[in-house]
Design an enzyme around this catalytic site. Structure first.
Site, PDB file in Angstrom:
ATOM      1  N   ARG A   1       0.818  -9.063  13.616  1.00  0.00           N
ATOM      2  CA  ARG A   1       0.161  -8.168  12.662  1.00  0.00           C
ATOM      3  C   ARG A   1      -0.975  -8.659  11.779  1.00  0.00           C
ATOM      4  NH1 ARG A   1       5.242  -5.406  10.564  1.00  0.00           N
ATOM      5  NH2 ARG A   1       3.684  -4.130   9.052  1.00  0.00           N
TER       6      ARG A   1
ATOM      7  N   ARG B   1      12.119  -1.882  10.391  1.00  0.00           N
ATOM      8  CA  ARG B   1      11.237  -1.411  11.232  1.00  0.00           C
ATOM      9  C   ARG B   1      11.305  -2.590  12.533  1.00  0.00           C
ATOM     10  NH1 ARG B   1       5.589   0.172   8.259  1.00  0.00           N
ATOM     11  NH2 ARG B   1       4.823  -0.896  10.054  1.00  0.00           N
TER      12      ARG B   1
ATOM     13  N   ARG C   1      -9.046   1.036   9.784  1.00  0.00           N
ATOM     14  CA  ARG C   1      -8.403  -0.435  10.146  1.00  0.00           C
ATOM     15  C   ARG C   1      -9.457  -1.287  10.992  1.00  0.00           C
ATOM     16  NH1 ARG C   1      -2.643   0.431   9.478  1.00  0.00           N
ATOM     17  NH2 ARG C   1      -1.541  -1.424   9.973  1.00  0.00           N
TER      18      ARG C   1
ATOM     19  N   LYS D   1       0.906  -1.084   0.033  1.00  0.00           N
ATOM     20  CA  LYS D   1       0.048  -0.140  -0.115  1.00  0.00           C
ATOM     21  C   LYS D   1       0.807   1.260   0.156  1.00  0.00           C
ATOM     22  CE  LYS D   1      -1.780  -1.180   4.019  1.00  0.00           C
ATOM     23  NZ  LYS D   1      -1.282  -2.554   4.226  1.00  0.00           N
TER      24      LYS D   1
ATOM     25  N   ARG E   1      11.891  -6.157   4.170  1.00  0.00           N
ATOM     26  CA  ARG E   1      11.720  -4.440   3.702  1.00  0.00           C
ATOM     27  C   ARG E   1      12.852  -3.935   4.744  1.00  0.00           C
ATOM     28  NH1 ARG E   1       6.183  -1.633   5.466  1.00  0.00           N
ATOM     29  NH2 ARG E   1       6.364  -2.794   7.148  1.00  0.00           N
TER      30      ARG E   1
HETATM   31  P1  AP5 Z   1       5.095  -1.656   1.705  1.00  0.00           P
HETATM   32  O1  AP5 Z   1       4.752  -0.940   0.553  1.00  0.00           O
HETATM   33  O2  AP5 Z   1       5.896  -1.030   2.749  1.00  0.00           O
HETATM   34  O3  AP5 Z   1       3.836  -2.399   2.425  1.00  0.00           O
HETATM   35  P2  AP5 Z   1       2.499  -1.772   3.270  1.00  0.00           P
HETATM   36  O4  AP5 Z   1       1.327  -2.353   2.692  1.00  0.00           O
HETATM   37  O5  AP5 Z   1       2.484  -0.222   3.044  1.00  0.00           O
HETATM   38  O6  AP5 Z   1       2.815  -2.455   4.695  1.00  0.00           O
HETATM   39  P3  AP5 Z   1       3.052  -1.705   5.794  1.00  0.00           P
HETATM   40  O7  AP5 Z   1       3.660  -2.877   6.875  1.00  0.00           O
HETATM   41  O8  AP5 Z   1       3.691  -0.540   5.905  1.00  0.00           O
HETATM   42  O9  AP5 Z   1       1.583  -1.789   6.410  1.00  0.00           O
HETATM   43  P4  AP5 Z   1       0.693  -1.820   7.893  1.00  0.00           P
HETATM   44  O10 AP5 Z   1      -0.344  -1.536   7.487  1.00  0.00           O
HETATM   45  O11 AP5 Z   1       1.117  -3.032   8.535  1.00  0.00           O
HETATM   46  O12 AP5 Z   1       1.812  -0.969   8.557  1.00  0.00           O
HETATM   47  P5  AP5 Z   1       1.329   0.565   9.014  1.00  0.00           P
HETATM   48  O13 AP5 Z   1       2.960   1.601   9.168  1.00  0.00           O
HETATM   49  O14 AP5 Z   1       0.229   1.192   8.455  1.00  0.00           O
HETATM   50  O15 AP5 Z   1       5.565  -2.950   1.339  1.00  0.00           O
HETATM   51  C1  AP5 Z   1       6.306  -3.786   2.023  1.00  0.00           C
HETATM   52  C2  AP5 Z   1       7.646  -4.427   1.374  1.00  0.00           C
HETATM   53  O16 AP5 Z   1       7.241  -5.270   0.222  1.00  0.00           O
HETATM   54  C3  AP5 Z   1       8.511  -3.381   1.014  1.00  0.00           C
HETATM   55  O17 AP5 Z   1       9.885  -3.826   1.315  1.00  0.00           O
HETATM   56  C4  AP5 Z   1       8.469  -3.084  -0.162  1.00  0.00           C
HETATM   57  O18 AP5 Z   1       9.718  -2.640  -0.801  1.00  0.00           O
HETATM   58  C5  AP5 Z   1       8.016  -4.655  -0.761  1.00  0.00           C
HETATM   59  N1  AP5 Z   1       7.222  -4.550  -1.775  1.00  0.00           N
HETATM   60  C6  AP5 Z   1       6.032  -3.664  -2.285  1.00  0.00           C
HETATM   61  N2  AP5 Z   1       5.185  -4.149  -3.046  1.00  0.00           N
HETATM   62  C7  AP5 Z   1       5.862  -5.262  -3.651  1.00  0.00           C
HETATM   63  C8  AP5 Z   1       5.578  -6.052  -4.779  1.00  0.00           C
HETATM   64  N3  AP5 Z   1       4.557  -5.864  -5.639  1.00  0.00           N
HETATM   65  N4  AP5 Z   1       6.396  -6.999  -5.024  1.00  0.00           N
HETATM   66  C9  AP5 Z   1       7.584  -7.355  -4.164  1.00  0.00           C
HETATM   67  N5  AP5 Z   1       7.845  -6.466  -3.133  1.00  0.00           N
HETATM   68  C10 AP5 Z   1       7.130  -5.610  -2.958  1.00  0.00           C
HETATM   69  O19 AP5 Z   1       1.056   0.343  10.759  1.00  0.00           O
HETATM   70  C11 AP5 Z   1       2.174   0.121  11.715  1.00  0.00           C
HETATM   71  C12 AP5 Z   1       1.416   0.153  12.827  1.00  0.00           C
HETATM   72  O20 AP5 Z   1       0.752   1.526  13.406  1.00  0.00           O
HETATM   73  C13 AP5 Z   1       0.214  -1.004  13.198  1.00  0.00           C
HETATM   74  O21 AP5 Z   1       0.595  -2.038  13.375  1.00  0.00           O
HETATM   75  C14 AP5 Z   1      -0.484  -0.194  14.441  1.00  0.00           C
HETATM   76  O22 AP5 Z   1       0.082  -0.615  15.480  1.00  0.00           O
HETATM   77  C15 AP5 Z   1      -0.347   1.316  14.086  1.00  0.00           C
HETATM   78  N6  AP5 Z   1      -1.321   1.934  13.069  1.00  0.00           N
HETATM   79  C16 AP5 Z   1      -1.082   2.216  12.029  1.00  0.00           C
HETATM   80  N7  AP5 Z   1      -2.463   2.721  11.151  1.00  0.00           N
HETATM   81  C17 AP5 Z   1      -3.425   2.427  12.405  1.00  0.00           C
HETATM   82  C18 AP5 Z   1      -4.648   2.541  12.475  1.00  0.00           C
HETATM   83  N8  AP5 Z   1      -5.392   3.025  11.314  1.00  0.00           N
HETATM   84  N9  AP5 Z   1      -5.403   2.288  13.757  1.00  0.00           N
HETATM   85  C19 AP5 Z   1      -4.730   1.659  14.614  1.00  0.00           C
HETATM   86  N10 AP5 Z   1      -3.415   1.408  14.671  1.00  0.00           N
HETATM   87  C20 AP5 Z   1      -2.713   1.871  13.591  1.00  0.00           C
END
Ligand code: AP5
Length: 216
Positions: free
Chosen positions: A171, A160, A88, A13, A127
């Site tokens: 997660r 991370r 979420r 995403k 990542r």
């Molecule tokens: P990446 O693009 O970073 O993936 P992503 O979907 O953005 O994954 P995140 O881990 O950032 O999402 P998340 O939802 O768990 O974490 P968030 O930061 O929101 O890609 C991942 C990897 O794959 C990278 O290395 C990339 O290079 C590679 N890649 C990408 N596309 C690819 C492809 N097509 N093919 C191969 N490789 C690829 O949340 C973190 C924490 O914050 C949560 O656990 C929670 O505690 C808190 N939080 C955040 N939002 C909320 C909310 N709304 N409510 C409550 N808590 C929240």
């Protein structure tokens, strides 16, 4: 255009939101990024959020909803936005709907990034992120030219804390328990569009471009 990027952790995403945000000049609002910044700065929000984030749990709805409402009220969101990682939970989705309708707005589309659990684990465990500019890499799928260094700014790449094996598993569980219901929720509202996120990054970008172009 007001868009949500929905999907499991590691679905890509953030990677896609960065590209589309530049192409369409729409702000990319990542709740994960905002929360990590709050933790790094040691703000009140950051202190409250840290423990939840470290364990892979969700930060409580009231904190995140207030944080997103404040961000959406900023001027740059007036012409549209990409929400990445929010909502979420159903409660967050309802709060977002109320917030937008209060300003005479609505969501135009929810893009669901579909990918299987095995790929999630593979992507998250490989990542790496630049400490300086936040650019995103993968040791195998999107490697930097020089190992451990950012191509864009030369900054140091790090893993991370929540991308360690145990926290990744937690997660994913949290995603299935608390977030996956949003697929049916937004599908029922006629807003959900699915993208095959298991493809290469550039093929996923093309797929996202195509669904967004079909809306406008
Ligand atoms: P990446 O693009 O970073 O993936 P992503 O979907 O953005 O994954 P995140 O881990 O950032 O999402 P998340 O939802 O768990 O974490 P968030 O930061 O929101 O890609 C991942 C990897 O794959 C990278 O290395 C990339 O290079 C590679 N890649 C990408 N596309 C690819 C492809 N097509 N093919 C191969 N490789 C690829 O949340 C973190 C924490 O914050 C949560 O656990 C929670 O505690 C808190 N939080 C955040 N939002 C909320 C909310 N709304 N409510 C409550 N808590 C929240």
């Amino acid at each position: 255009m007001n868009v949500v990027f929905l999907g499991p952790p590691g679905a890509g995403k953030g990677t896609q939101a960065k590209v589309i945000s530049v192409e369409r000049a729409m702000p990319h609002i990542s709740t994960g990024d905002i929360l990590r910044e709050a933790v790094a700065k040691g703000t009140d929000l950051g202190k409250k959020a840290k423990g939840y984030m470290d364990s892979g749990a969700l930060v409580p709805d009231d904190l995140v909803v207030a944080m997103v409402a404040a961000r959406l009220s900023e001027k740059d969101c007036a012409g549209g936005f990409i929400l990445d990682g929010f909502p979420r939970t159903i409660a967050q989705a309802e709060a977002l709907g109320k917030n937008l309708s209060g300003g005479g707005l609505a969501l135009d589309m929810v893009v669901y990034f579909k990918v299987d659990d095995e790929q999630v684990v593979e992507r998250l465990s490989g990542r790496r992120i630049c400490r300086k500019c936040g650019a995103n890499y993968h040791v195998q799928f999107m490697p930097p030219v020089v190992e451990g260094k950012c191509d864009k700014c030369g900054g140091e790449l790090y893993q991370r804390d929540d991308d360690k094996a145990d926290t990744i598993r937690e997660r994913l569980q949290v995603y299935y328990r608390q977030t996956a219901d949003l697929i049916a929720y937004y599908s029922g509202k006629g807003l959900l569009v699915e993208v095959d996120a298991s493809q290469t990054p550039s093929d996923v970008t093309d797929a996202v471009r195509a669904v967004l172009a079909a809306e406008r």
